[in-house]
Design a protein around this motif. Structure first.
Motif, short mmCIF file in Angstrom:
data_model
loop_
_atom_site.label_atom_id
_atom_site.label_comp_id
_atom_site.label_asym_id
_atom_site.label_seq_id
_atom_site.Cartn_x
_atom_site.Cartn_y
_atom_site.Cartn_z
N PRO A 21 -10.99 -3.23 7.41
CA PRO A 21 -11.22 -4.61 6.96
C PRO A 21 -12.69 -4.94 6.75
CG PRO A 21 -9.57 -4.58 8.69
CD PRO A 21 -10.12 -3.18 8.60
N GLU A 22 -13.57 -4.33 7.53
CA GLU A 22 -15.00 -4.59 7.40
C GLU A 22 -15.55 -4.12 6.05
OE1 GLU A 22 -13.71 -2.71 10.10
OE2 GLU A 22 -13.49 -4.55 11.25
N GLN A 23 -14.83 -3.23 5.39
CA GLN A 23 -15.26 -2.71 4.08
C GLN A 23 -14.87 -3.64 2.94
OE1 GLN A 23 -13.35 1.27 5.08
NE2 GLN A 23 -15.02 1.88 3.72
N VAL A 24 -14.00 -4.60 3.20
CA VAL A 24 -13.48 -5.49 2.16
C VAL A 24 -14.35 -6.74 2.09
CG1 VAL A 24 -11.48 -6.80 1.38
CG2 VAL A 24 -11.15 -4.62 2.57
N ARG A 25 -14.91 -6.98 0.90
CA ARG A 25 -15.75 -8.16 0.67
C ARG A 25 -15.10 -9.04 -0.40
NH1 ARG A 25 -18.77 -3.92 0.03
NH2 ARG A 25 -19.30 -4.45 -2.11
N PRO A 26 -15.30 -10.35 -0.33
CA PRO A 26 -14.66 -11.27 -1.27
C PRO A 26 -14.94 -10.97 -2.74
CG PRO A 26 -15.55 -12.50 0.56
CD PRO A 26 -16.04 -11.07 0.72
N GLU A 27 -16.11 -10.45 -3.06
CA GLU A 27 -16.45 -10.22 -4.46
C GLU A 27 -15.85 -8.93 -5.02
OE1 GLU A 27 -19.67 -8.30 -1.98
OE2 GLU A 27 -18.64 -10.22 -1.90
N MET A 28 -15.26 -8.10 -4.17
CA MET A 28 -14.69 -6.83 -4.63
C MET A 28 -13.41 -7.04 -5.42
SD MET A 28 -15.23 -4.47 -1.25
CE MET A 28 -15.12 -2.88 -2.05
N THR A 29 -13.21 -6.16 -6.41
CA THR A 29 -11.94 -6.19 -7.14
C THR A 29 -10.93 -5.31 -6.40
OG1 THR A 29 -12.41 -4.26 -8.53
CG2 THR A 29 -13.16 -6.43 -9.34
N LEU A 30 -9.68 -5.54 -6.68
CA LEU A 30 -8.63 -4.73 -6.06
C LEU A 30 -8.72 -3.29 -6.55
CD1 LEU A 30 -5.73 -7.32 -6.18
CD2 LEU A 30 -7.35 -6.88 -4.33
N GLU A 31 -9.17 -3.12 -7.79
CA GLU A 31 -9.35 -1.77 -8.35
C GLU A 31 -10.45 -1.02 -7.61
OE1 GLU A 31 -9.39 -4.59 -10.45
OE2 GLU A 31 -7.27 -4.34 -10.95
N GLU A 32 -11.54 -1.73 -7.29
CA GLU A 32 -12.63 -1.11 -6.53
C GLU A 32 -12.14 -0.60 -5.18
OE1 GLU A 32 -16.81 -3.25 -7.57
OE2 GLU A 32 -15.33 -4.51 -6.58
N LEU A 33 -11.17 -1.28 -4.63
CA LEU A 33 -10.62 -0.89 -3.33
C LEU A 33 -9.58 0.21 -3.46
CD1 LEU A 33 -10.41 -4.45 -1.85
CD2 LEU A 33 -11.79 -2.57 -0.95
N GLY A 34 -9.24 0.56 -4.70
CA GLY A 34 -8.30 1.65 -4.92
C GLY A 34 -6.84 1.26 -4.85
N LEU A 35 -6.55 -0.02 -4.97
CA LEU A 35 -5.15 -0.46 -4.93
C LEU A 35 -4.46 -0.09 -6.23
CD1 LEU A 35 -4.89 -3.99 -3.29
CD2 LEU A 35 -3.79 -1.90 -2.58
N ASP A 36 -3.39 0.69 -6.13
CA ASP A 36 -2.60 1.03 -7.30
C ASP A 36 -1.49 -0.01 -7.46
OD1 ASP A 36 -0.76 1.65 -5.32
OD2 ASP A 36 -0.79 3.81 -5.70
N SER A 37 -0.63 0.17 -8.44
CA SER A 37 0.41 -0.83 -8.71
C SER A 37 1.38 -0.99 -7.54
CB SER A 37 1.16 -0.49 -9.99
OG SER A 37 1.75 0.79 -9.91
N LEU A 38 1.72 0.10 -6.87
CA LEU A 38 2.61 0.01 -5.71
C LEU A 38 1.92 -0.74 -4.58
CD1 LEU A 38 5.24 0.65 -4.29
CD2 LEU A 38 4.27 2.86 -3.63
N GLY A 39 0.65 -0.43 -4.33
CA GLY A 39 -0.11 -1.13 -3.31
C GLY A 39 -0.23 -2.61 -3.61
N LEU A 40 -0.38 -2.94 -4.88
CA LEU A 40 -0.47 -4.34 -5.30
C LEU A 40 0.82 -5.08 -5.00
CD1 LEU A 40 -2.17 -6.48 -6.75
CD2 LEU A 40 -1.17 -5.67 -8.89
N VAL A 41 1.95 -4.48 -5.32
CA VAL A 41 3.25 -5.10 -5.05
C VAL A 41 3.45 -5.25 -3.54
CG1 VAL A 41 5.75 -4.78 -5.25
CG2 VAL A 41 4.29 -4.37 -7.23
N GLU A 42 3.11 -4.22 -2.78
CA GLU A 42 3.23 -4.29 -1.32
C GLU A 42 2.33 -5.40 -0.76
OE1 GLU A 42 5.29 -2.72 0.76
OE2 GLU A 42 6.24 -1.67 -0.91
N MET A 43 1.13 -5.54 -1.33
CA MET A 43 0.22 -6.60 -0.91
C MET A 43 0.83 -7.98 -1.15
SD MET A 43 -3.45 -7.69 -2.54
CE MET A 43 -2.64 -8.60 -3.85
N ILE A 44 1.41 -8.16 -2.33
CA ILE A 44 2.04 -9.45 -2.66
C ILE A 44 3.18 -9.75 -1.69
CG2 ILE A 44 3.41 -10.69 -4.41
CD1 ILE A 44 0.45 -10.45 -5.18
#
Length: 90
Positions: A21-44
């Motif tokens: 969590p310490e690596q996640v900053r508000p200005e980062m994009t989800l792509e920068e964090l390496g979230l793929d489409s499955l990760g995106l759906v799981e996040m939602i």
């Protein structure tokens, strides 16, 4: 200082992106964090379950009503959904 909503969302995003969590900053994009489409759906799904809201998201659309342009945008969108619901987050 992070809000409770922001902290919970960052924890969810970090878990799905397999980063600390310490690596996640508000200005980062989800792509920068390496979230793929499955990760995106799981996040939602995790956001919906955690906050008891329904996220207006269609995995087949690149652009939707829910702003996924950055971590901060996701936080603001969730806060708006929570405020629209008229209930406090536990």
């Amino acid at each position: 200082m992070r809000s409770d909503v922001q902290s919970k969302i960052i924890d969810i995003i970090a878990r799905e992106a397999v980063v600390e969590p310490e690596q996640v900053r508000p200005e980062m994009t989800l792509e920068e964090l390496g979230l793929d489409s499955l990760g995106l759906v799981e996040m939602i799904f995790a956001i919906e379950e955690t906050f008891g809201i329904s996220v207006p998201f269609n995995a087949n659309e690149q652009k939707g009503e829910f702003d996924l342009s950055s971590v901060g945008a996701v936080v603001r969108a969730v806060e708006a959904l929570i405020a629209g619901r008229g209930a406090a987050v536990a």
